[in-house]
Design an enzyme around this catalytic site. Sequence first.
Site, PDB file in Angstrom:
ATOM      1  N   THR A  85      91.738 -31.845  47.455  1.00  0.00           N
ATOM      2  CA  THR A  85      92.185 -32.810  46.445  1.00  0.00           C
ATOM      3  C   THR A  85      93.698 -32.705  46.238  1.00  0.00           C
ATOM      4  O   THR A  85      94.359 -31.810  46.763  1.00  0.00           O
ATOM      5  CB  THR A  85      91.512 -32.496  45.096  1.00  0.00           C
ATOM      6  OG1 THR A  85      91.964 -31.185  44.697  1.00  0.00           O
ATOM      7  CG2 THR A  85      89.998 -32.493  45.191  1.00  0.00           C
TER       8      THR A  85
ATOM      9  N   PHE B 262      83.361 -21.240  41.013  1.00  0.00           N
ATOM     10  CA  PHE B 262      83.292 -22.505  40.260  1.00  0.00           C
ATOM     11  C   PHE B 262      82.428 -23.546  40.977  1.00  0.00           C
ATOM     12  O   PHE B 262      81.902 -24.451  40.342  1.00  0.00           O
ATOM     13  CB  PHE B 262      84.689 -23.137  40.133  1.00  0.00           C
ATOM     14  CG  PHE B 262      85.714 -22.323  39.425  1.00  0.00           C
ATOM     15  CD1 PHE B 262      85.797 -22.331  38.044  1.00  0.00           C
ATOM     16  CD2 PHE B 262      86.638 -21.553  40.137  1.00  0.00           C
ATOM     17  CE1 PHE B 262      86.772 -21.592  37.384  1.00  0.00           C
ATOM     18  CE2 PHE B 262      87.613 -20.815  39.486  1.00  0.00           C
ATOM     19  CZ  PHE B 262      87.674 -20.832  38.106  1.00  0.00           C
TER      20      PHE B 262
ATOM     21  N   TYR C  65      70.821 -29.999  36.451  1.00  0.00           N
ATOM     22  CA  TYR C  65      72.074 -29.239  36.528  1.00  0.00           C
ATOM     23  C   TYR C  65      71.950 -27.911  35.772  1.00  0.00           C
ATOM     24  O   TYR C  65      72.289 -26.844  36.292  1.00  0.00           O
ATOM     25  CB  TYR C  65      73.212 -30.080  35.924  1.00  0.00           C
ATOM     26  CG  TYR C  65      74.435 -29.272  35.563  1.00  0.00           C
ATOM     27  CD1 TYR C  65      75.265 -28.767  36.560  1.00  0.00           C
ATOM     28  CD2 TYR C  65      74.742 -28.984  34.231  1.00  0.00           C
ATOM     29  CE1 TYR C  65      76.371 -28.001  36.237  1.00  0.00           C
ATOM     30  CE2 TYR C  65      75.843 -28.222  33.906  1.00  0.00           C
ATOM     31  CZ  TYR C  65      76.654 -27.735  34.913  1.00  0.00           C
ATOM     32  OH  TYR C  65      77.747 -26.970  34.584  1.00  0.00           O
TER      33      TYR C  65
ATOM     34  N   ILE D  60      79.897 -45.299  22.843  1.00  0.00           N
ATOM     35  CA  ILE D  60      79.355 -44.051  22.279  1.00  0.00           C
ATOM     36  C   ILE D  60      77.864 -44.044  22.597  1.00  0.00           C
ATOM     37  O   ILE D  60      77.138 -44.970  22.201  1.00  0.00           O
ATOM     38  CB  ILE D  60      79.593 -43.998  20.755  1.00  0.00           C
ATOM     39  CG1 ILE D  60      81.093 -43.906  20.471  1.00  0.00           C
ATOM     40  CG2 ILE D  60      78.824 -42.835  20.132  1.00  0.00           C
ATOM     41  CD1 ILE D  60      81.446 -43.877  18.994  1.00  0.00           C
TER      42      ILE D  60
ATOM     43  N   ASP E 239      71.297 -35.778  27.495  1.00  0.00           N
ATOM     44  CA  ASP E 239      72.174 -35.273  26.422  1.00  0.00           C
ATOM     45  C   ASP E 239      71.368 -34.547  25.347  1.00  0.00           C
ATOM     46  O   ASP E 239      70.322 -35.033  24.919  1.00  0.00           O
ATOM     47  CB  ASP E 239      72.940 -36.422  25.757  1.00  0.00           C
ATOM     48  CG  ASP E 239      74.139 -36.858  26.567  1.00  0.00           C
ATOM     49  OD1 ASP E 239      74.616 -36.073  27.411  1.00  0.00           O
ATOM     50  OD2 ASP E 239      74.609 -37.996  26.367  1.00  0.00           O
TER      51      ASP E 239
HETATM   52  N1  UFG Z   1      79.877 -39.546  25.600  1.00  0.00           N
HETATM   53  C1  UFG Z   1      79.952 -40.812  25.086  1.00  0.00           C
HETATM   54  N2  UFG Z   1      80.574 -41.774  25.812  1.00  0.00           N
HETATM   55  C2  UFG Z   1      81.136 -41.540  27.022  1.00  0.00           C
HETATM   56  C3  UFG Z   1      81.065 -40.216  27.547  1.00  0.00           C
HETATM   57  C4  UFG Z   1      80.420 -39.240  26.808  1.00  0.00           C
HETATM   58  O1  UFG Z   1      79.451 -41.090  23.987  1.00  0.00           O
HETATM   59  O2  UFG Z   1      81.680 -42.472  27.639  1.00  0.00           O
HETATM   60  C5  UFG Z   1      79.200 -38.487  24.829  1.00  0.00           C
HETATM   61  C6  UFG Z   1      78.001 -37.913  25.550  1.00  0.00           C
HETATM   62  O3  UFG Z   1      76.876 -38.730  25.400  1.00  0.00           O
HETATM   63  C7  UFG Z   1      77.882 -36.542  24.892  1.00  0.00           C
HETATM   64  C8  UFG Z   1      79.343 -36.181  24.547  1.00  0.00           C
HETATM   65  O4  UFG Z   1      80.067 -37.400  24.618  1.00  0.00           O
HETATM   66  O5  UFG Z   1      77.169 -36.677  23.716  1.00  0.00           O
HETATM   67  C9  UFG Z   1      79.945 -35.190  25.526  1.00  0.00           C
HETATM   68  O6  UFG Z   1      79.717 -35.682  26.837  1.00  0.00           O
HETATM   69  P1  UFG Z   1      80.491 -35.115  28.111  1.00  0.00           P
HETATM   70  O7  UFG Z   1      80.002 -35.872  29.291  1.00  0.00           O
HETATM   71  O8  UFG Z   1      81.945 -35.091  27.870  1.00  0.00           O
HETATM   72  O9  UFG Z   1      80.021 -33.600  28.193  1.00  0.00           O
HETATM   73  P2  UFG Z   1      78.553 -32.986  28.240  1.00  0.00           P
HETATM   74  O10 UFG Z   1      78.338 -32.332  26.915  1.00  0.00           O
HETATM   75  O11 UFG Z   1      77.525 -33.952  28.684  1.00  0.00           O
HETATM   76  O12 UFG Z   1      78.640 -31.968  29.448  1.00  0.00           O
HETATM   77  C10 UFG Z   1      79.627 -30.979  29.538  1.00  0.00           C
HETATM   78  C11 UFG Z   1      79.805 -30.602  30.976  1.00  0.00           C
HETATM   79  C12 UFG Z   1      78.554 -30.004  31.531  1.00  0.00           C
HETATM   80  C13 UFG Z   1      78.091 -28.898  30.674  1.00  0.00           C
HETATM   81  C14 UFG Z   1      77.999 -29.315  29.241  1.00  0.00           C
HETATM   82  C15 UFG Z   1      77.686 -28.122  28.374  1.00  0.00           C
HETATM   83  O13 UFG Z   1      80.119 -31.745  31.733  1.00  0.00           O
HETATM   84  O14 UFG Z   1      78.818 -29.535  32.812  1.00  0.00           O
HETATM   85  O15 UFG Z   1      79.232 -29.874  28.821  1.00  0.00           O
HETATM   86  O16 UFG Z   1      78.024 -28.328  27.070  1.00  0.00           O
HETATM   87  F1  UFG Z   1      76.873 -28.504  31.064  1.00  0.00           F
END
Ligand code: UFG
Length: 332
Positions: free
Chosen positions: A37, A79, A147, A209, A292
């Site tokens: 990358t 990682f 995952y 959201i 989620d």
């Molecule tokens: N969300 C939205 N809109 C978006 C993107 C995300 O509302 O466009 C919400 C999601 O639904 C979730 C929150 O924002 O409720 C956080 O979402 P992220 O995708 O930023 O992060 P996640 O909590 O799903 O996942 C991250 C990492 C994972 C890890 C996890 C552990 O990507 O690898 O945190 O907490 F497993």
Amino acid sequence: MNILLTGGAGYIGACTALFILKLNPNFKCIIIDKEETQNIKKLQILFPNNIKFYKIDMCRMDLLETVFNDTKVDGVIHFAAYTIVSESEKETYKYFHNNINSTLNLLELMKKYAVSNLIFSSSASVYGVAEYLPIDEDHPLKPVSTYAISKKICEDLILKYSERGINYVILRYFNPAGAIDGIGEEHNPETHLIPLLIRSMLEGNIFKIFGNDFPTPDGTCIRDFIHIEDLANAHFLSLRKLLGEEIKNEIFNVGINNGYSVMEVVLKAIEMFKGKVNKNFRYIIDSRREGDVPALVAKANKIKNKLGFYPKYTIEDILQSVWNYESQKIST
Ligand code: UFG
């Protein structure tokens, strides 16, 4: 010291390499990744004598072994993994095959070449739906997504190999975010809250959201956001203590002990960047996203006590760093 970073071309791996080399100009980072990358190019420019890059699929044991043959490795930070929760729900085989086999191959080669120090990128998602908050390291492990299950299986593999002389630190990340020195989140596709929110604000798009009917005070999910530089420091402190034989076989949560709801993050960003946000930006409530969980907030006392790890950055710092990073991309 020769440090092997698997998946070091990605966001967290590259930020950690950068952080380690800034503090230790005599260290060498051997980076393996499936992709070369822009992050690799940036690291090679900044540290021309300290980066060795191999484009390798770690599921190929023969290719991975060439790395251990070439160089004496002092410590490994693992990682490399597919990491998108929603994608993992559709691509079960891809996630299990890649995440588990790469870890198994790595452990077997570490054993064969007597490399004893391992730091593993795990995830708060191994806890599943929180039974209590904040979540400490003794919270039951009930991973929900493919995952998260793959990360739990990798943790189990590491525990087993620790009986064969591998000393580990498992770091269970909560929600890493933010940018440092021109390295930020560039997942493809991007699914994470903060980069998507800031991009929508800059480009004037609708931000979705995902769900406002979760059992949380405002109905949106709660997460514990940790700045990428703090997370990189958690790896560095773990590495230093492992190499110095001050700790071994530890599991740490990495978060800030504080959660913000998705709605709070959106409103905070609007407040912080008012006057600069594209006038076409707006946010809407959409349906829940598959996989989620309602709330993940770290109890992160153990890493404080054992490593002296104190996160420096706030959610505002994270939002500002991503705003700067994304604005810079638009202007160049
Ligand atoms: N969300 C939205 N809109 C978006 C993107 C995300 O509302 O466009 C919400 C999601 O639904 C979730 C929150 O924002 O409720 C956080 O979402 P992220 O995708 O930023 O992060 P996640 O909590 O799903 O996942 C991250 C990492 C994972 C890890 C996890 C552990 O990507 O690898 O945190 O907490 F497993």
